[in-house]
Design a protein around this motif. Structure first.
Motif, short mmCIF file in Angstrom:
data_model
loop_
_atom_site.label_atom_id
_atom_site.label_comp_id
_atom_site.label_asym_id
_atom_site.label_seq_id
_atom_site.Cartn_x
_atom_site.Cartn_y
_atom_site.Cartn_z
N GLY A 103 0.85 -1.18 0.00
CA GLY A 103 0.00 0.00 0.00
C GLY A 103 0.89 1.23 0.00
O GLY A 103 2.12 1.13 -0.08
N SER A 104 0.29 2.41 0.11
CA SER A 104 1.09 3.64 0.10
C SER A 104 1.93 3.73 1.39
O SER A 104 1.66 3.04 2.38
CB SER A 104 0.19 4.86 -0.04
N LEU A 105 2.94 4.58 1.35
CA LEU A 105 3.86 4.72 2.48
C LEU A 105 3.14 5.37 3.67
O LEU A 105 2.69 6.51 3.58
CB LEU A 105 5.07 5.56 2.06
N THR A 106 3.06 4.67 4.78
CA THR A 106 2.41 5.21 5.98
C THR A 106 3.41 6.07 6.76
O THR A 106 4.62 6.00 6.53
CB THR A 106 1.93 4.07 6.89
N ASP A 107 2.91 6.85 7.71
CA ASP A 107 3.80 7.65 8.55
C ASP A 107 4.79 6.76 9.30
O ASP A 107 5.98 7.08 9.40
CB ASP A 107 2.98 8.47 9.57
N ALA A 108 4.30 5.65 9.84
CA ALA A 108 5.17 4.76 10.61
C ALA A 108 6.24 4.15 9.71
O ALA A 108 7.42 4.07 10.09
CB ALA A 108 4.35 3.65 11.27
N ALA A 109 5.85 3.73 8.51
CA ALA A 109 6.81 3.14 7.58
C ALA A 109 7.81 4.19 7.10
O ALA A 109 8.99 3.89 6.86
CB ALA A 109 6.10 2.50 6.40
N ALA A 110 7.35 5.44 6.95
CA ALA A 110 8.25 6.53 6.53
C ALA A 110 9.34 6.77 7.58
O ALA A 110 10.50 7.04 7.23
CB ALA A 110 7.46 7.81 6.30
N ASP A 111 8.98 6.67 8.86
CA ASP A 111 9.97 6.79 9.94
C ASP A 111 11.04 5.71 9.81
O ASP A 111 12.24 5.99 9.90
CB ASP A 111 9.28 6.62 11.31
#
Length: 306
Positions: A103-111
Motif C-alpha cells: 500500500g502507500s507509504l504510511t507515517d510509521a513506515a516513513a519513519d
C-alpha cells in the motif's frame, strides 16, 4: 496478467523451488508457486536490455546494503533459444523478483525508511569511487555512469548529460546556457568543499517508488536508478513531488546530520532537485523547463560572476 506463465519464469522459479508447480493469478495477481510464494516477472523488448540490467544491478546492491528494503531479485537475463516460446522471444530481456503486496507509504513506515536509508543504505560505501558499474535509467533517461574520483566530477557528468539531451531536442538554448553557467560557477563552489563518502543511492526516490508491505508494515522501495554519490542527493525528488511524510526527513537527519558546510544545505538541495527538473524536461517538456530555470537562477544569484 494472462493465465499463462512464460517458460523462462517457470525455469527460474523451479531453480529456487525444485519440484514446485507454477501458476498465474488473474488480473493483476502475481505468479504463484505451489509453496504459496509470490513472484513478479516482466519481459521487455530487445532494446530494453540495458534498462533491465540497470534495475537488476541496482536491486542487488540495495539488497546487500539493506536486506528486505527492496524486492529481492531472483533472476535477470536475456531469453535464449532454449527458454523461448517462439522465435520472437529470442533476445528479449526478462526480470524476476519476489512480489511484495504494498500500500502507500504510511507515517510509521516513513519513519523506518528514514532510519534504514540513513543507517544502512547510505552507510554502504563504494570502493571504486563515485558512480556505478553499469548504466542505470531514471525514467527513460539513460545515466551513463562510470567511475569518478570526486562527487563534483560525477554530478557534473550527470547534469552535462541532461543538458546534452536538451540541446539535441532543440528549443532549450537559454536553459542550456544557464545550465552551463551552473556547471561552471555553482558546482565547484557547492560540491568541491564537501568531505563525503560515495554511498549507495536509490536515485529516484519519490513517493511513487515507495510503499508499505501490507503483511509486515515495513517500508519497501523499488524502481531504482542507483549510483554511489552524496547521500543528500537521494532526498531531492521526494521534496519536489511530495507524498513522503515529513517525518521521513526528520528521522533521516537524526541519524545522518547535514553535510558541512551545513549553511549551504538548502542550496545543495536546489542543485540536486535541478537534476530531476532537467530530467523531467527531457522526458516531458512543458512547465518543468521553467521550474528548472527558476532553480538555476536561484543558484546563480547565490554565486554571482566574479
Amino acid at each position: 496478467m494472462s493465465s499463462h506463465v512464460h517458460k523462462i519464469f517457470v525455469q527460474c522459479i523451479q531453480r529456487e523451488e525444485p519440484g514446485a508447480t507454477i501458476t498465474a493469478g488473474t488480473g493483476s495477481s502475481p505468479i504463484q508457486s505451489s509453496s504459496g510464494k509470490l513472484y513478479m516477472g516482466k519481459i521487455g523488448s530487445p532494446g530494453e536490455k540495458e534498462q533491465y540490467i540497470g534495475e537488476a544491478e541496482s536491486l542487488k546492491a540495495m539488497n546487500q546494503a539493506a536486506p528486505s528494503l527492496v524486492p529481492r531479485l531472483i533472476a535477470c537475463g536475456v531469453i535464449d533459444d532454449e527458454a523461448a516460446e517462439s522465435d520472437h522471444d529470442v533476445g528479449k530481456p526478462y526480470f524476476l523478483s519476489e512480489y511484495r503486496d504494498m500500500g502507500s507509504l504510511t507515517d510509521a513506515a516513513a519513519d523506518v525508511l528514514g532510519k534504514r536509508l540513513a543507517t544502512e543504505m547510505h552507510a554502504y560505501k563504494s570502493t571504486n569511487g563515485f558512480g556505478f558499474h553499469v548504466p542505470t535509467y531514471c525514467g527513460r533517461t539513460r545515466l551513463e555512469n562510470g567511475w569518478y574520483e570526486t562527487w563534483e566530477e560525477c554530478y557534473d557528468a550527470l547534469i552535462g548529460g541532461l543538458l546534452s539531451s536538451l540541446r539535441k531536442s532543440g528549443g532549450y538554448d537559454a536553459l542550456c546556457r544557464e545550465g552551463e553557467d551552473v556547471r561552471r560557477r555553482v558546482m565547484p563552489a557547492l560540491l568541491r568543499p564537501l568531505v563525503i563518502q560515495p554511498v549507495l543511492l536509490h536515485g529516484d526516490l519519490w513517493s511513487g517508488n515507495t510503499g508499505t508491505d501490507r503483511k509486515t508494515g515495513e517500508p519497501v522501495i523499488f524502481d531504482p536508478a542507483s549510483l554511489f554519490g552524496h547521500n543528500e542527493a537521494d532526498l531531492a525528488i521526494a521534496r519536489i513531488f511530495g507524498g513522503i511524510p515529513k517525518s521521513f526527513f526528520t528521522t533521516y537527519h537524526q541519524h545522518v546530520p547535514k553535510s558541512e558546510p551545513a549553511d549551504q544545505y538548502e542550496l545543495r538541495c536546489d542543485l540536486y532537485e535541478l537534476f530531476h527538473y532537467l530530467n523531467h524536461t527531457v522526458l516531458f517538456g512543458g512547465s518543468y523547463a521553467s521550474s528548472a530555470r527558476q532553480k538555476m537562477q536561484r543558484l546563480l544569484r547565490a554565486f554571482p560572476e566574479e
